[in-house]
Scaffold this motif. Structure first.
Motif, mmCIF file in Angstrom:
data_model
loop_
_atom_site.group_PDB
_atom_site.id
_atom_site.type_symbol
_atom_site.label_atom_id
_atom_site.label_comp_id
_atom_site.label_asym_id
_atom_site.label_seq_id
_atom_site.Cartn_x
_atom_site.Cartn_y
_atom_site.Cartn_z
ATOM 1 N N ASP A 135 -2.154 -8.866 -6.830
ATOM 2 C CA ASP A 135 -1.065 -8.089 -7.437
ATOM 3 C C ASP A 135 -1.598 -6.823 -8.094
ATOM 4 N N ARG A 136 -2.716 -6.919 -8.801
ATOM 5 C CA ARG A 136 -3.261 -5.749 -9.479
ATOM 6 C C ARG A 136 -3.715 -4.694 -8.478
ATOM 7 N N THR A 137 -4.252 -5.147 -7.346
ATOM 8 C CA THR A 137 -4.654 -4.203 -6.297
ATOM 9 C C THR A 137 -3.446 -3.504 -5.709
ATOM 10 N N ALA A 138 -2.393 -4.266 -5.429
ATOM 11 C CA ALA A 138 -1.171 -3.679 -4.874
ATOM 12 C C ALA A 138 -0.566 -2.661 -5.825
ATOM 13 N N VAL A 139 -0.614 -2.955 -7.114
ATOM 14 C CA VAL A 139 -0.068 -2.035 -8.119
ATOM 15 C C VAL A 139 -0.860 -0.737 -8.139
ATOM 16 N N ARG A 140 -2.185 -0.823 -8.063
ATOM 17 C CA ARG A 140 -2.991 0.402 -8.045
ATOM 18 C C ARG A 140 -2.688 1.229 -6.808
ATOM 19 N N LEU A 141 -2.635 0.592 -5.660
ATOM 20 C CA LEU A 141 -2.403 1.326 -4.419
ATOM 21 C C LEU A 141 -1.013 1.952 -4.386
ATOM 22 N N ALA A 142 -0.055 1.324 -5.065
ATOM 23 C CA ALA A 142 1.307 1.866 -5.074
ATOM 24 C C ALA A 142 1.363 3.232 -5.735
ATOM 25 N N ARG A 143 0.423 3.522 -6.636
ATOM 26 C CA ARG A 143 0.394 4.844 -7.263
ATOM 27 C C ARG A 143 0.180 5.943 -6.232
ATOM 28 N N GLN A 144 -0.428 5.617 -5.104
ATOM 29 C CA GLN A 144 -0.718 6.616 -4.083
ATOM 30 C C GLN A 144 0.533 7.109 -3.357
ATOM 31 N N ARG A 145 1.669 6.494 -3.648
ATOM 32 C CA ARG A 145 2.918 6.931 -3.019
ATOM 33 C C ARG A 145 3.306 8.343 -3.450
ATOM 34 N N ILE A 146 2.683 8.858 -4.498
ATOM 35 C CA ILE A 146 3.005 10.231 -4.914
ATOM 36 C C ILE A 146 2.677 11.231 -3.807
ATOM 37 N N PHE A 147 1.745 10.878 -2.916
ATOM 38 C CA PHE A 147 1.386 11.774 -1.820
ATOM 39 C C PHE A 147 2.430 11.765 -0.708
ATOM 40 N N GLN A 148 3.376 10.838 -0.769
ATOM 41 C CA GLN A 148 4.425 10.749 0.239
ATOM 42 C C GLN A 148 5.713 11.418 -0.219
ATOM 43 N N LYS A 149 5.703 11.985 -1.423
ATOM 44 C CA LYS A 149 6.898 12.661 -1.918
ATOM 45 C C LYS A 149 7.191 13.903 -1.079
#
Length: 278
Positions: A135-149
């Protein structure tokens, strides 16, 4: 199993997500197992997400949205869920990342979280504590969605050459991480410069730091301690760190030369995929 009446959708974003998932699933007339079969996850995982005992991933949300015809409702919600699962002291930083038009970071010992691969992120997060690591790994990787804006931020990373040699997660993990950095070479929004060992004494010896710049708000400087965050808009601090960053970029290799060094280290130190590296 926790019943739907026992789940308070107002308790947290995770509880609200679970409530909405169950509501949409039941409206479609599907059991947890049936939905799991459709989206290629286990029914037990669906149940864990519905009862707020497991953090949903972006991929899970997208598959369920498609299966249940929710119009992307869960995919829109998952970002909020992910941010709510970050440590309390880091949540403000994630908000800064999400709003910034430009993120500048200097990293002493490892690749910044916004450019980490899953394996590298998992290794860094699990160095001392492996509880809830998925879960903690998934949460960190989810921050990378800013590049998909639609309008992603410009991202600059000056990283010490030492980070290329710090073997986090083993040779295969490091090779994958460095390959990921090389994949960013043609993206004008993501710029990576390596500060070489030969630069000697430099403006970042005090430690890693980030600069967040915005369209209409003051620049924020962020530094981090063990279990604590230190964002500030103090004009003197911002001026000092901005000057430091300019000097670091000037002392670092060019983007092209940095990519060549990353490629050299990847091939010479971590070998070809599947090789055994001493």
């Amino acid at each position: 199993m926790v019943h739907i009446a026992a789940l308070d959708p107002g308790a947290s974003p995770l509880d609200y997500y679970g409530y909405e998932l169950r509501r949409h699933r039941e409206a479609a007339g599907l059991t947890q197992k049936q939905l799991g079969d459709i989206v290629n996850y286990t029914g037990s995982l669906v149940g864990l997400v519905e009862t707020a005992r497991r953090v949903p991933t972006v991929e899970f949300s997208e598959r369920v949205d498609a299966a249940l015809g929710t119009g992307g409702a869960l995919s829109r919600l998952v970002g909020l869920v992910m941010r709510s699962q970050l440590p309390g002291w880091f949540q403000q930083v994630a908000e800064l990342e999400a709003r910034a038009t430009e993120v500048c970071t200097f990293q002493m010992g490892m690749v910044h979280g916004l450019l980490q691969t899953r394996e590298y992120a998992r290794a860094t997060l699990g160095a001392l504590n492996r509880a809830g690591l998925d879960d903690r790994t998934a949460v960190r990787l989810a921050r990378q969605r800013i590049f998909q804006k639609e309008e992603p931020p410009v991202f600059w990373m000056v990283v010490s050459e030492a980070a290329l040699y710090q073997q986090i997660g083993g040779p295969e993990t490091m090779r994958g991480q460095l390959a990921h950095l090389l994949d960013c070479e043609d993206d004008p929004q993501i710029n990576i410069q390596v500060l070489p060992f030969t630069s000697g004494a430099h403006a970042g010896l005090t430690g890693s730091f980030n600069l967040y710049r915005f369209a209409g708000d003051p620049t924020i400087v962020y530094t981090e301690g063990y279990g604590s965050a230190h964002p500030t808009a103090n004009p003197d601090t911002v001026k000092n760190c901005s000057l430091r960053y300019d000097h670091l970029r000037a002392a670092a290799l060019s983007i092209t030369d940095s990519a060549e060094l990353i490629r050299h280290v990847m091939e010479e130190r971590y070998g070809e995929p599947g090789d055994s590296v001493a």
